[in-house]
Motif scaffolding. Structure first.
Motif, PDB file in Angstrom:
ATOM      1  N   VAL A  91       0.873  -1.182   0.000  1.00  0.00           N
ATOM      2  CA  VAL A  91       0.000   0.000   0.000  1.00  0.00           C
ATOM      3  C   VAL A  91       0.906   1.227   0.000  1.00  0.00           C
ATOM      4  O   VAL A  91       1.593   1.496   0.990  1.00  0.00           O
ATOM      5  N   TRP A  92       0.928   1.953  -1.112  1.00  0.00           N
ATOM      6  CA  TRP A  92       1.853   3.087  -1.248  1.00  0.00           C
ATOM      7  C   TRP A  92       1.147   4.374  -0.812  1.00  0.00           C
ATOM      8  O   TRP A  92       0.858   5.235  -1.629  1.00  0.00           O
ATOM      9  N   LYS A  93       0.828   4.455   0.489  1.00  0.00           N
ATOM     10  CA  LYS A  93       0.096   5.616   1.005  1.00  0.00           C
ATOM     11  C   LYS A  93       1.023   6.456   1.889  1.00  0.00           C
ATOM     12  O   LYS A  93       1.401   7.563   1.529  1.00  0.00           O
ATOM     13  N   ASN A  94       1.423   5.898   3.031  1.00  0.00           N
ATOM     14  CA  ASN A  94       2.360   6.634   3.905  1.00  0.00           C
ATOM     15  C   ASN A  94       3.727   6.728   3.240  1.00  0.00           C
ATOM     16  O   ASN A  94       4.347   7.781   3.226  1.00  0.00           O
ATOM     17  N   LYS A  96       5.396   6.604  -0.317  1.00  0.00           N
ATOM     18  CA  LYS A  96       4.748   6.808  -1.625  1.00  0.00           C
ATOM     19  C   LYS A  96       5.386   6.042  -2.779  1.00  0.00           C
ATOM     20  O   LYS A  96       4.729   5.759  -3.777  1.00  0.00           O
ATOM     21  N   ASN A  97       6.669   5.727  -2.678  1.00  0.00           N
ATOM     22  CA  ASN A  97       7.325   5.021  -3.786  1.00  0.00           C
ATOM     23  C   ASN A  97       8.591   4.316  -3.281  1.00  0.00           C
ATOM     24  O   ASN A  97       8.952   4.431  -2.105  1.00  0.00           O
ATOM     25  N   GLU A 210      -3.835   1.352  12.091  1.00  0.00           N
ATOM     26  CA  GLU A 210      -3.765   2.322  10.985  1.00  0.00           C
ATOM     27  C   GLU A 210      -2.588   1.985  10.072  1.00  0.00           C
ATOM     28  O   GLU A 210      -2.440   2.568   9.006  1.00  0.00           O
ATOM     29  N   TYR A 211      -1.718   1.062  10.519  1.00  0.00           N
ATOM     30  CA  TYR A 211      -0.511   0.741   9.758  1.00  0.00           C
ATOM     31  C   TYR A 211      -0.798  -0.423   8.817  1.00  0.00           C
ATOM     32  O   TYR A 211      -1.212  -1.496   9.255  1.00  0.00           O
ATOM     33  N   LYS A 215      -0.053  -5.371   1.909  1.00  0.00           N
ATOM     34  CA  LYS A 215      -1.516  -5.499   1.902  1.00  0.00           C
ATOM     35  C   LYS A 215      -1.961  -6.651   2.787  1.00  0.00           C
ATOM     36  O   LYS A 215      -1.452  -7.760   2.645  1.00  0.00           O
ATOM     37  N   ASN A 218      -2.741  -5.546   8.567  1.00  0.00           N
ATOM     38  CA  ASN A 218      -3.187  -4.421   9.402  1.00  0.00           C
ATOM     39  C   ASN A 218      -3.841  -4.834  10.718  1.00  0.00           C
ATOM     40  O   ASN A 218      -4.680  -4.122  11.245  1.00  0.00           O
TER      41      ASN A 218
END
Ligand SMILES: C[S@@+](CC[C@H](N)C(=O)[O-])C[C@H]1O[C@@H](n2cnc3c(N)ncnc32)[C@H](O)[C@@H]1O
Length: 225
Positions: A91-94, A96-97, A210-211, A215, A218
């Motif tokens: 999951v590239w949210k927190n 980003k790349n 939240e972490y 995928k 959590n």
């Protein structure tokens, strides 16, 4: 069997990640914390800077700073290659790349390395291999943590996990394990069997966090006396 550094993939996380993974609030952070399999994470270093109390346990702490640093550099290339081939699993949210991932992980591990010798001298990084008995009295620590080690390495087997968590629960008032899936982020029989075993004598809870970087990773297991 001897513990070999070249069988370990040192890949450390930071304090912000530990806070999210383990849902650590201010009250938790003010307690006496034990980190099992903390490896090259910089949670201990960052917490110490803030006046917290963290003792980290890991077999890699038998090695020198130079040896651990060399192993981190060897692993960095391999892990980053694997990550680039499996980006869809994350999951590239927190983060980003890939560049940000490499920067975040290497910053955490450099922070750990800069603190390692001082922390060893202060008794904050202790060479210890689960499930061996620790020197601490019962309930010495408020919370015991295991990030990306217990429940994840299913090949270590049910007996290893039960013995390790039993010793953690002897010296800690409660323990928190994250994540509760295996290395491929799949649900396992092991986690269910461990829960069934401990729920006979302890309060066992699974909590959403939240972490989530890989995928499906959590959820947090909390076992309390
Ligand atoms: C994937 S790393 C996780 C590092 C850190 N907890 C984090 O999340 O950033 C797994 C760690 O478990 C440690 N480990 C392996 N066998 C162990 C054992 N028997 N007892 C305690 N730690 C162990 C390894 O040395 C390694 O540092």
């Amino acid at each position: 069997m001897a513990f070999k550094l070249n069988s370990v993939v040192p890949w450390g996380r930071n304090m912000e990640e530990y806070k999210l993974m383990f849902r650590l609030n201010e009250s938790d952070l003010s307690g006496k914390i034990a980190g099992f399999g903390d490896g090259p994470a910089c949670f201990n270093c960052e917490m110490t800077e803030k006046g917290g109390s963290v003792t980290s346990f890991d077999p890699i702490y038998q090695f020198s700073k130079a040896d651990i640093e060399k192993r981190i550099e060897e692993v960095r290339v391999i892990v980053m290659q694997q990550m680039s081939e499996n980006m869809d699993n994350y999951v590239w949210k927190n983060i980003k790349n890939l560049d940000e991932l490499e920067f975040t992980r290497m910053s955490a591990m450099r922070k750990f390395l800069s603190d390692y010798e001082k922390g060893k001298a202060e008794g904050r990084y202790i060479f210890h291999k689960l499930p061996n008995r620790l020197v601490y009295e019962d309930n010495y620590f408020d919370i015991g943590l295991s990030s990306h080690f217990l429940l994840m390495y299913t090949s270590l087997g049910y007996d290893f996990h039960i013995a390790s968590m039993t010793e953690m629960l002897r010296v800690c008032k409660e323990i928190r394990i994250f994540p509760i899936v295996d290395l491929d982020a799949n649900k396992t029989d092991l986690t269910q069997k461990v829960i069934d075993y401990f729920k006979k004598d302890f309060k066992v809870e699974i909590v959403k966090t939240e972490y989530e970087f890989q995928k499906g990773e959590n959820k947090l297991l909390i076992i309390r006396k």
